[in-house]
Design a protein around this motif. Structure first.
Motif, PDB file in Angstrom:
ATOM      1  N   LEU A   1       0.843  -1.200   0.000  1.00 17.29           N
ATOM      2  CA  LEU A   1       0.000   0.000   0.000  1.00 17.29           C
ATOM      3  C   LEU A   1       0.876   1.246   0.000  1.00 17.29           C
ATOM      4  CD1 LEU A   1      -2.371   1.938   0.664  1.00 17.29           C
ATOM      5  CD2 LEU A   1      -2.181   1.177   3.037  1.00 17.29           C
ATOM      6  N   GLY A   2       1.794   1.322   0.949  1.00 13.08           N
ATOM      7  CA  GLY A   2       2.642   2.502   1.068  1.00 13.08           C
ATOM      8  C   GLY A   2       3.506   2.738  -0.141  1.00 13.08           C
ATOM      9  N   ASN A   3       4.023   1.661  -0.727  1.00 11.92           N
ATOM     10  CA  ASN A   3       4.887   1.790  -1.896  1.00 11.92           C
ATOM     11  C   ASN A   3       4.167   2.460  -3.055  1.00 11.92           C
ATOM     12  OD1 ASN A   3       6.210   0.568  -4.537  1.00 11.92           O
ATOM     13  ND2 ASN A   3       7.732   0.392  -2.904  1.00 11.92           N
ATOM     14  N   ASN A   4       2.921   2.075  -3.282  1.00 12.99           N
ATOM     15  CA  ASN A   4       2.149   2.666  -4.384  1.00 12.99           C
ATOM     16  C   ASN A   4       1.799   4.121  -4.118  1.00 12.99           C
ATOM     17  OD1 ASN A   4       1.422   0.576  -6.574  1.00 12.99           O
ATOM     18  ND2 ASN A   4       1.133  -0.567  -4.684  1.00 12.99           N
ATOM     19  N   VAL A   5       1.551   4.466  -2.870  1.00 13.27           N
ATOM     20  CA  VAL A   5       1.250   5.856  -2.531  1.00 13.27           C
ATOM     21  C   VAL A   5       2.503   6.721  -2.711  1.00 13.27           C
ATOM     22  CG1 VAL A   5       0.506   7.428  -0.707  1.00 13.27           C
ATOM     23  CG2 VAL A   5      -0.631   5.231  -0.979  1.00 13.27           C
ATOM     24  N   ILE A   6       3.658   6.178  -2.363  1.00 15.36           N
ATOM     25  CA  ILE A   6       4.914   6.906  -2.567  1.00 15.36           C
ATOM     26  C   ILE A   6       5.101   7.223  -4.051  1.00 15.36           C
ATOM     27  CG2 ILE A   6       7.438   6.730  -2.447  1.00 15.36           C
ATOM     28  CD1 ILE A   6       7.055   5.023   0.097  1.00 15.36           C
ATOM     29  N   ARG A   7       4.778   6.276  -4.920  1.00 12.79           N
ATOM     30  CA  ARG A   7       4.879   6.510  -6.370  1.00 12.79           C
ATOM     31  C   ARG A   7       3.883   7.584  -6.814  1.00 12.79           C
ATOM     32  NH1 ARG A   7       8.255   2.825  -8.209  1.00 12.79           N
ATOM     33  NH2 ARG A   7       8.288   0.780  -7.206  1.00 12.79           N
ATOM     34  N   ALA A   8       2.697   7.549  -6.233  1.00 12.50           N
ATOM     35  CA  ALA A   8       1.676   8.541  -6.592  1.00 12.50           C
ATOM     36  C   ALA A   8       2.132   9.947  -6.236  1.00 12.50           C
ATOM     37  CB  ALA A   8       0.355   8.213  -5.882  1.00 12.50           C
ATOM     38  N   GLU A   9       2.977  10.074  -5.222  1.00 19.34           N
ATOM     39  CA  GLU A   9       3.537  11.375  -4.850  1.00 19.34           C
ATOM     40  C   GLU A   9       4.656  11.811  -5.790  1.00 19.34           C
ATOM     41  OE1 GLU A   9       4.327  12.665  -0.853  1.00 19.34           O
ATOM     42  OE2 GLU A   9       3.467  10.835  -0.040  1.00 19.34           O
ATOM     43  N   GLY A  10       5.068  10.916  -6.698  1.00 23.01           N
ATOM     44  CA  GLY A  10       6.157  11.244  -7.608  1.00 23.01           C
ATOM     45  C   GLY A  10       7.527  11.089  -6.978  1.00 23.01           C
ATOM     46  N   LYS A  11       7.672  10.115  -6.067  1.00 22.80           N
ATOM     47  CA  LYS A  11       8.941   9.892  -5.367  1.00 22.80           C
ATOM     48  C   LYS A  11       9.425   8.456  -5.589  1.00 22.80           C
ATOM     49  CE  LYS A  11       8.313  13.673  -2.266  1.00 22.80           C
ATOM     50  NZ  LYS A  11       6.942  14.014  -2.546  1.00 22.80           N
ATOM     51  N   PRO A  12       9.804   8.139  -6.820  1.00 21.02           N
ATOM     52  CA  PRO A  12      10.141   6.753  -7.162  1.00 21.02           C
ATOM     53  C   PRO A  12      11.387   6.216  -6.465  1.00 21.02           C
ATOM     54  CG  PRO A  12      10.737   8.224  -8.955  1.00 21.02           C
ATOM     55  CD  PRO A  12       9.945   9.036  -7.980  1.00 21.02           C
TER      56      PRO A  12
ATOM     57  N   TRP B   1       8.521   5.170   8.424  1.00 18.13           N
ATOM     58  CA  TRP B   1       9.431   6.315   8.596  1.00 18.13           C
ATOM     59  C   TRP B   1       9.216   7.355   7.497  1.00 18.13           C
ATOM     60  CZ3 TRP B   1      12.989   7.650   4.800  1.00 18.13           C
ATOM     61  CH2 TRP B   1      13.782   8.769   5.095  1.00 18.13           C
ATOM     62  N   PHE B   2       9.053   6.895   6.244  1.00 16.54           N
ATOM     63  CA  PHE B   2       8.890   7.834   5.134  1.00 16.54           C
ATOM     64  C   PHE B   2       7.694   8.751   5.354  1.00 16.54           C
ATOM     65  CE2 PHE B   2       6.653   8.980   1.247  1.00 16.54           C
ATOM     66  CZ  PHE B   2       7.643   9.643   0.531  1.00 16.54           C
ATOM     67  N   PHE B   3       6.556   8.191   5.709  1.00 17.33           N
ATOM     68  CA  PHE B   3       5.348   9.001   5.844  1.00 17.33           C
ATOM     69  C   PHE B   3       5.353   9.868   7.108  1.00 17.33           C
ATOM     70  CE2 PHE B   3       3.677   5.765   2.858  1.00 17.33           C
ATOM     71  CZ  PHE B   3       3.278   6.636   1.852  1.00 17.33           C
ATOM     72  N   LEU B   4       6.163   9.499   8.090  1.00 18.17           N
ATOM     73  CA  LEU B   4       6.276  10.325   9.287  1.00 18.17           C
ATOM     74  C   LEU B   4       7.327  11.424   9.129  1.00 18.17           C
ATOM     75  CD1 LEU B   4       6.072   7.618  12.119  1.00 18.17           C
ATOM     76  CD2 LEU B   4       4.257   9.182  11.351  1.00 18.17           C
TER      77      LEU B   4
ATOM     78  N   LEU C   1       1.950  13.905   2.105  1.00 15.73           N
ATOM     79  CA  LEU C   1       0.682  13.453   2.676  1.00 15.73           C
ATOM     80  C   LEU C   1       0.803  13.319   4.189  1.00 15.73           C
ATOM     81  CD1 LEU C   1      -0.207  10.723   0.024  1.00 15.73           C
ATOM     82  CD2 LEU C   1      -1.109  13.047   0.166  1.00 15.73           C
ATOM     83  N   LYS C   2       0.386  14.324   4.892  1.00 16.86           N
ATOM     84  CA  LYS C   2       0.426  14.327   6.349  1.00 16.86           C
ATOM     85  C   LYS C   2      -0.990  14.130   6.880  1.00 16.86           C
ATOM     86  CE  LYS C   2       4.776  14.985   6.256  1.00 16.86           C
ATOM     87  NZ  LYS C   2       5.652  13.821   6.518  1.00 16.86           N
ATOM     88  N   ILE C   3      -1.343  12.875   7.093  1.00 15.48           N
ATOM     89  CA  ILE C   3      -2.719  12.575   7.468  1.00 15.48           C
ATOM     90  C   ILE C   3      -2.937  12.750   8.972  1.00 15.48           C
ATOM     91  CG2 ILE C   3      -3.147  11.039   5.536  1.00 15.48           C
ATOM     92  CD1 ILE C   3      -2.650   8.682   7.362  1.00 15.48           C
ATOM     93  N   LYS C   4      -4.183  13.008   9.324  1.00 16.37           N
ATOM     94  CA  LYS C   4      -4.595  13.159  10.715  1.00 16.37           C
ATOM     95  C   LYS C   4      -5.558  12.026  11.070  1.00 16.37           C
ATOM     96  CE  LYS C   4      -4.266  18.209  10.345  1.00 16.37           C
ATOM     97  NZ  LYS C   4      -5.005  19.492  10.430  1.00 16.37           N
ATOM     98  N   PHE C   5      -5.880  11.940  12.356  1.00  9.62           N
ATOM     99  CA  PHE C   5      -6.744  10.863  12.830  1.00  9.62           C
ATOM    100  C   PHE C   5      -8.088  10.848  12.096  1.00  9.62           C
ATOM    101  CE2 PHE C   5      -9.839   9.024  15.809  1.00  9.62           C
ATOM    102  CZ  PHE C   5      -9.229   7.787  16.044  1.00  9.62           C
ATOM    103  N   THR C   6      -8.612  12.031  11.772  1.00  7.70           N
ATOM    104  CA  THR C   6      -9.925  12.113  11.115  1.00  7.70           C
ATOM    105  C   THR C   6      -9.914  11.501   9.712  1.00  7.70           C
ATOM    106  OG1 THR C   6      -9.350  14.346  10.356  1.00  7.70           O
ATOM    107  CG2 THR C   6     -10.640  14.164  12.387  1.00  7.70           C
ATOM    108  N   HIS C   7      -8.742  11.404   9.090  1.00  3.60           N
ATOM    109  CA  HIS C   7      -8.669  10.849   7.737  1.00  3.60           C
ATOM    110  C   HIS C   7      -8.874   9.330   7.707  1.00  3.60           C
ATOM    111  CE1 HIS C   7      -6.021  14.576   6.899  1.00  3.60           C
ATOM    112  NE2 HIS C   7      -7.224  14.795   6.414  1.00  3.60           N
TER     113      HIS C   7
END
Length: 453
Positions: A154-165, A214-217, A223-229
């Motif tokens: 899941l995370g790997n595909n989202v990283i690609r969607a951000e344009g960070k291959p 670690w990448f997403f933190l 993409l800095k998500i919050k609890f409501t997301h």
């Protein structure tokens, strides 16, 4: 790593972008495939050829559960890419949070079910006779690590969607290197046998998950998500499900294919034929790594520019991806046709396997130069959010053509009937995909509303 943003997907030249996206993806897939290859070599030489067959029996089950994460990742990433292209960060964040929630819920349910029905599942996928016990040992331990693999996919595909291959590439390299190190330690040094092979695999999944977390933190992610997301949104879940269902359906068909193939080959040629397919399956993952890398790199480029309504760039990305992939596919085809005996001998010294595998390998890779059209064509519909054609085209290769062929042709040609089903299915699926892709391009990519400087 240089700081990059998703906006570059809509401004850089397509050729440069495709290389920039595809090379890290290819390297990641290469390392992952090498890991699977070397893992198979270690298991075959340190435990035995039956252990290779045992792992091959378990793979479709564990990969199907892990594919829930991949499906949710790819489906949600299509939404995220288009949302970023349309500058809708709120939808991108909500989508990412929903992806995490869905992955945790679904993988937990399937892991519990998979462990409960273990004695029925393993024989169903060809784990019979001498294969059953080692397969059961491997299956139970690997299933504990599968949720971490699902979250990593899941995370790997989202990283690609951000344009960070490049970060996505590292995420694929970490578990591969970790698995090889753990393999050597648990199998060769500590002599844990199949348990060691299983713990090495699960341990590598956990290492990958830690890196992605670690990448997403860190500051690297937009993409800095919050609890409501994390609260599920009906519309977003529906869109993730429709697009992710394409990937899940593909993996489901792959799992069913393994089920049929392992059982058919066991009946026709015993454990040695199952081992032959296991070796060829590893080579399919390994040899096609540059083509799969181009497909992975193509997805965020097409999705972002489609969301930004830069249709000329979308057309260019399709043409460039197919051109590059066909060149690479032809080179792979040549190498496989020339060196199948050498390739087989790397995995095992079993005489029966050595006599069967080279001819089978040539048949399986026969249509490699053209099948790239099918891969990129079906991926395009997923990238632009058209779930139904993406699903149907994804299923053409194995679902509509290959499975019926392996049920029919072995009745007339024996084991050869299994192997010749591969190029026939690939060719038919490519023809169908090429037709629908060409029609879609003519219908929806006629004009370019946005004029670029």
């Amino acid at each position: 790593m240089a700081k990059t943003t998703s906006k570059e997907l809509g401004t850089d030249s397509i050729g440069r972008l495709l290389v920039k996206q595809a090379v890290p993806a290819s390297i990641g897939i290469l390392v992952m495939s090498l890991n699977i290859l070397v893992d198979t070599i270690f298991v075959g030489n340190w435990i035995g050829s039956v252990a290779i067959a045992a792992i091959n029996v378990v793979l479709p089950v564990s990969f199907f559960i892990a594919a829930l994460g991949m499906a949710i990742g790819i489906g949600g990433s299509s939404i995220i890419s288009r949302a970023l292209g349309a500058e809708d960060s709120s939808k991108a964040l909500k989508t990412f949070g929903n992806q995490i929630t869905l992955t945790l819920l679904l993988t937990s349910i399937f892991v519990v079910g998979g462990l409960y029905f273990i004695d029925g599942i393993i024989p169903s996928f060809g784990g019979k006779g001498a294969i059953f016990e080692p397969a059961k040992i491997y299956y139970k331990i690997v299933l504990y690590g599968v949720p971490f693999l699902a979250l990593s996919m899941l995370g790997n595909n989202v990283i690609r969607a951000e344009g960070k291959p490049k970060f996505a590439m590292v995420a694929m390299i970490i578990p591969s290197l970790g698995n090889l190190i753990f393999d050597y330690l648990f199998i060769n040094v500590l002599d844990y046998g199949m348990e060691g092979a299983a713990w090495a695999t699960s341990g590598s999944y956990i290492c990958c998950f830690v890196y992605i977390l670690w990448f997403f933190l860190s500051k690297n992610s937009e993409l800095k998500i919050k609890f409501t997301h994390f609260g599920l949104n009906k519309n977003i879940v529906t869109e993730i499900a429709s697009l992710g269902g394409v990937t899940l359906a593909r993996q489901a068909v792959v799992s069913v294919t393994y089920l049929f193939l392992n059982n058919i080959l066991f009946e026709l040629g015993g454990a040695s034929s199952v081992t032959v397919y296991a070796i060829i399956g590893r080579m399919l993952m390994f040899a096609l790594f540059p083509v799969l890398g181009i497909t992975q790199g193509f997805l965020p480029i097409a999705g972002f520019n489609y969301g930004a309504e830069k249709y000329q760039r979308v057309r260019e990305s399709i043409n460039t991806a197919i051109k590059y992939a066909m060149i690479l596919g032809f080179l792979i085809f040549i190498l496989i046709m020339i060196f199948p005996e050498t390739i087989t001998s790397i995995f095992t010294n079993d005489g029966e396997v050595l006599s069967k595998a080279p001819g089978a390998m040539r048949w399986v890779f026969m249509a490699t130069p053209i099948v790239v059209i099918q891969l990129i064509g079906s991926a395009y519909f997923q990238a632009i959010g058209k779930a139904t054609p993406a699903l149907l085209l994804t299923l053409t290769r194995q679902g509509f053509f290959f499975i019926p062929l392996i049920l029919i042709l072995p009745n007339f040609y024996g084991e050869l009937g299994v192997w010749i089903s591969f190029p026939i299915a690939d060719t038919l699926a490519t023809i169908v995909t090429g037709y629908f892709l060409n029609r879609e391009i003519k219908r929806t990519l006629k004009v370019t509303p946005t004029v670029e400087a």
